[in-house]
Design an enzyme around this catalytic site. Structure first.
Site, PDB file in Angstrom:
ATOM      1  N   GLU A 271       0.833  -1.202   0.000  1.00  0.00           N
ATOM      2  CA  GLU A 271       0.000   0.000   0.000  1.00  0.00           C
ATOM      3  C   GLU A 271       0.868   1.253   0.000  1.00  0.00           C
ATOM      4  OE1 GLU A 271      -2.336   1.446  -1.299  1.00  0.00           O
ATOM      5  OE2 GLU A 271      -3.988   0.469  -0.268  1.00  0.00           O
ATOM      6  N   ASP A 347      -6.925  -0.326  -3.485  1.00  0.00           N
ATOM      7  CA  ASP A 347      -8.049   0.595  -3.633  1.00  0.00           C
ATOM      8  C   ASP A 347      -8.770   0.379  -4.961  1.00  0.00           C
ATOM      9  OD1 ASP A 347      -6.168   1.529  -5.361  1.00  0.00           O
ATOM     10  OD2 ASP A 347      -6.190   3.601  -4.660  1.00  0.00           O
TER      11      ASP A 347
END
Length: 658
Positions: A271, A347
């Site tokens: 991430e 995401d």
């Protein structure tokens, strides 16, 4: 994750002990698989033909090896085979466009390779989409097509192109391969918004708990988009901060902008960044990691270490590219969430391309011995025939016979049978070595530009007199232990021999390899010119090589002549007669081609692609892109076409041997 870019490319954000049984499994990699056939799952049926080609021996299956190593699979997926010896359930579900009906596809038997025959029949005359990947563990962490922003609480992620912001599934028939000689299909992610995800997976590592992941993928289709991932992501399809996901990334996107070489590389998407090390950069000694079947590995102990490895899914062991600290700034400890995703980032990033055949997530930090055993099983499984995105390539060679130390001659300017009787290399001893997408080869004689055939189904001597390739013109190139090569003809499955001490014409009639069947493969250097299809002009190293290459000459002189230098790996380099310097795809391919290097390295190396119309194209190793005569030949040559499917007239050249 931060708001996504509107440019089309997503900017990214910035051990238990091994049990004795693993040793047994490693030793068993060459032994028999004693699993017997069981009832097949709904939607599958094993045919007699498939039963006939089922291998008699197989390695232990990945999740059995992981379990024996004390790091069990908690989520396991494959479109090609079972990952447990006892698994006989469905592998994936497909839906056809003609009537929206669905079908589960499973292995031919427990622990076996997929039975793809029902899929072929079901999808005949229509298109089919993979709608769900079934988890083979008892956790039932099945992955449907990603909900994208359509799921509750997912509004801050990136919307996919499907209904209400969901993603779309892959074409079920787009990636044919074979496994153990039997037909199967991988999952090809080659359009924006293809992705799968289970939002709340059961019994998977979370927080800073140790986790291992492997994936079988391919360098045939990759991209610098974000993100072709497999592993743990956020449960809300949203960027929840550094360390909230732990997935394998495979592609060419260097998020930290400090990488060396063109890639692709195996990395960890943790991430807010794809990391090939704790600094982001790949090792300078590994400019790219390639393979039609490439195994990718990531393990993370959650606090002090993550490790990256890669391997060839068809041969050999594993290479460790990084093992060390987690990145700084929020990755120690990890904060992983219980979601598993494939083909998309945490995401729901939708711009990553890639291929997937199998993969698993484990609880715990797998040992090297366990991973080595899983890799051995991948090799033994027999993955083959992945030709997606792979062009036919060529290099210029001569063959020196071990039988008498002489060179193979297309005698009589190609009018007579091949024979090893030449003391030196000239036009009649020079051949284009054609390498086909399936790994087979052919020889095209410079003597007459005809293909060599094992004539009369191999019963007659080899001769160069065919305009097109069929089975008689196709050979397996066998690499021998002493560095020599041998040729096995598809015409009769026999080895080519220079019989009687090389005094007889070459013929394919030997069942074993001895000195008479061995040849040294000599990579030749020959002078050539290139005439661009973009404007029918010759490529020149303009201004005596001081200016970039451009296609603007009506005829060929010294500035338009290059030595085509054959490299040991089958690639080529170009040395300009204008200044005796090598042509480089300068600035890692970002600048036009120019002849200004004294020696050949990565930027000076190209694949010579043999096009169907007889022309050639050049793929730069600097960035894996295709060279184009930009602006219909009015601009300098540059390597900036990203796929072999992009080859058109501007990327095509007549190769003229001087």
């Amino acid at each position: 994750m931060p708001p996504h870019s509107t440019t089309g490319r997503r900017p990214r954000r910035a051990a238990p002990r091994l049990l004795v049984a693993v040793v047994v499994m490693i030793l068993a990699a060459l032994g028999a698989n004693t699993a017997t056939a069981t009832a097949t799952p709904a939607g599958t049926a094993r045919t007699a033909a498939e039963a006939a080609v089922r291998p008699a021996a197989a390695a232990p299956l990945p999740c059995d090896v992981y379990a024996s190593g004390g790091t069990p699979c908690v989520a396991a997926y494959s479109t090609t085979r079972a990952l447990f010896a006892a698994y006989s359930g469905p592998l994936y579900q497909i839906q056809r466009a003609s009537d929206s009906s669905r079908l589960n596809i499973g292995p031919a038997s427990a622990g076996g390779v997929v039975d793809s025959a029902p899929q072929t029949s079901f999808c005949s005359g229509t298109t089919c989409t993979i709608t769900e990947l079934y988890d083979q563990t008892s956790n039932a962490n099945h992955m449907p097509i990603s909900a994208g922003t359509s799921c509750a609480g997912c509004s801050h992620g990136i919307p996919g192109p499907g209904p209400n912001g969901s993603d779309i599934g892959v074409n079920a028939m787009a990636l044919p391969v074979t496994v153990g000689g039997r037909p199967a299909y991988g999952a090809l992610f080659n359009a924006q918004g293809m992705g799968y995800r289970i939002q709340n997976a059961k019994n998977v590592p979370t927080g800073a708990q140790p986790e291992g992941i492997y994936m079988l993928t391919s360098s045939n289709v990759t991209s610098d988009g974000c993100c072709f991932d497999f592993g743990s992501g956020e449960t809300d399809n949203t960027d929840d901060g550094n360390g909230t996901m732990n997935a394998i990334y495979y592609g060419t996107d260097c998020w930290t902008k400090n990488c060396t070489g063109p890639g692709p590389w195996v990395g960890g998407d943790l991430e807010n960044g794809m990391f090939f090390s704790d600094t982001g950069a790949n090792p300078t000694s590994i400019p790219g990691e390639y393979g039609s079947f490439l195994s990718a590995w990531e393990k993370n102990n959650g606090t002090t270490n993550f490790t990256l490895k890669y391997g060839n899914g068809q041969q050999g062991g594993l290479t460790q590219s990084y093992s060390g600290p987690l990145p700084p700034n929020g990755y120690n400890p990890m904060k992983v969430q219980p979601s598993i995703e494939l083909g998309t980032g945490g995401d729901n990033s939708i711009w990553g391309n890639g291929e997937f055949f199998e993969g698993a997530v484990t609880a715990g930090y797998p040992s090297d011995a366990t991973e080595n055993a899983v890799q051995a099983g991948l090799v033994t499984a027999g993955y083959a025939n992945n030709v997606t995105g792979v062009p036919t390539t060529a290099s210029v060679v001569s063959l020196k016979a071990h039988a008498n130390g002489k060179y193979v001659d297309a005698a009589g300017n190609g009018g007579s049978a091949l024979i090893a009787d030449a003391a030196s290399i000239g036009k009649n001893q020079t051949f284009d070595l054609i390498t086909n997408p399936d790994g087979t080869t052919g020889l095209r004689a410079h003597a007459n530009n005809q293909l060599v055939t094992a004539d009369n189904a191999g019963a007659s001597p080899l001769i160069a007199n065919r305009a097109t390739a069929g089975p008689w013109e196709t050979f397996d190139l066998i690499h021998n232990a002493d560095g020599s090569v041998s040729l096995r003809a598809h015409a009769d499955n026999q080895f080519v021999t220079a019989a009687n001490g090389g005094t007889s014409p070459l013929i394919a009639n030997k069942t074993t390899i001895g000195p008479a069947e061995e040849f040294d493969l000599v990579h030749d250097t020959v002078p050539v010119s290139f005439r661009a299809h973009a404007d029918n002009q010759f490529v020149t190293a303009d201004n005596a090589g001081a200016s970039p290459l451009i296609a603007n000459r009506a005829s060929a002189g010294p500035w338009e002549t290059f030595d085509l230098v054959g490299n040991a790996d089958g690639s080529v380099s170009l040395r300009a007669h204008a200044d005796n310097q090598f042509v480089t795809a300068d600035n890692a391919g970002a600048s036009p081609l120019i002849a200004n290097r004294a020696s050949a390295g990565l930027w000076e190396t190209f694949d010579l692609i043999d096009n169907a119309d007889g022309s050639v194209s050049l793929r730069a190793h600097a960035n894996r892109d295709i060279v184009t005569a930009e602006n219909a030949g009015a601009a300098a040559l540059i390597a900036n076409r990203t796929s072999v499917t992009a080859i058109g007239s501007w990327e095509s050249f007549d190769l003229i041997y001087d």
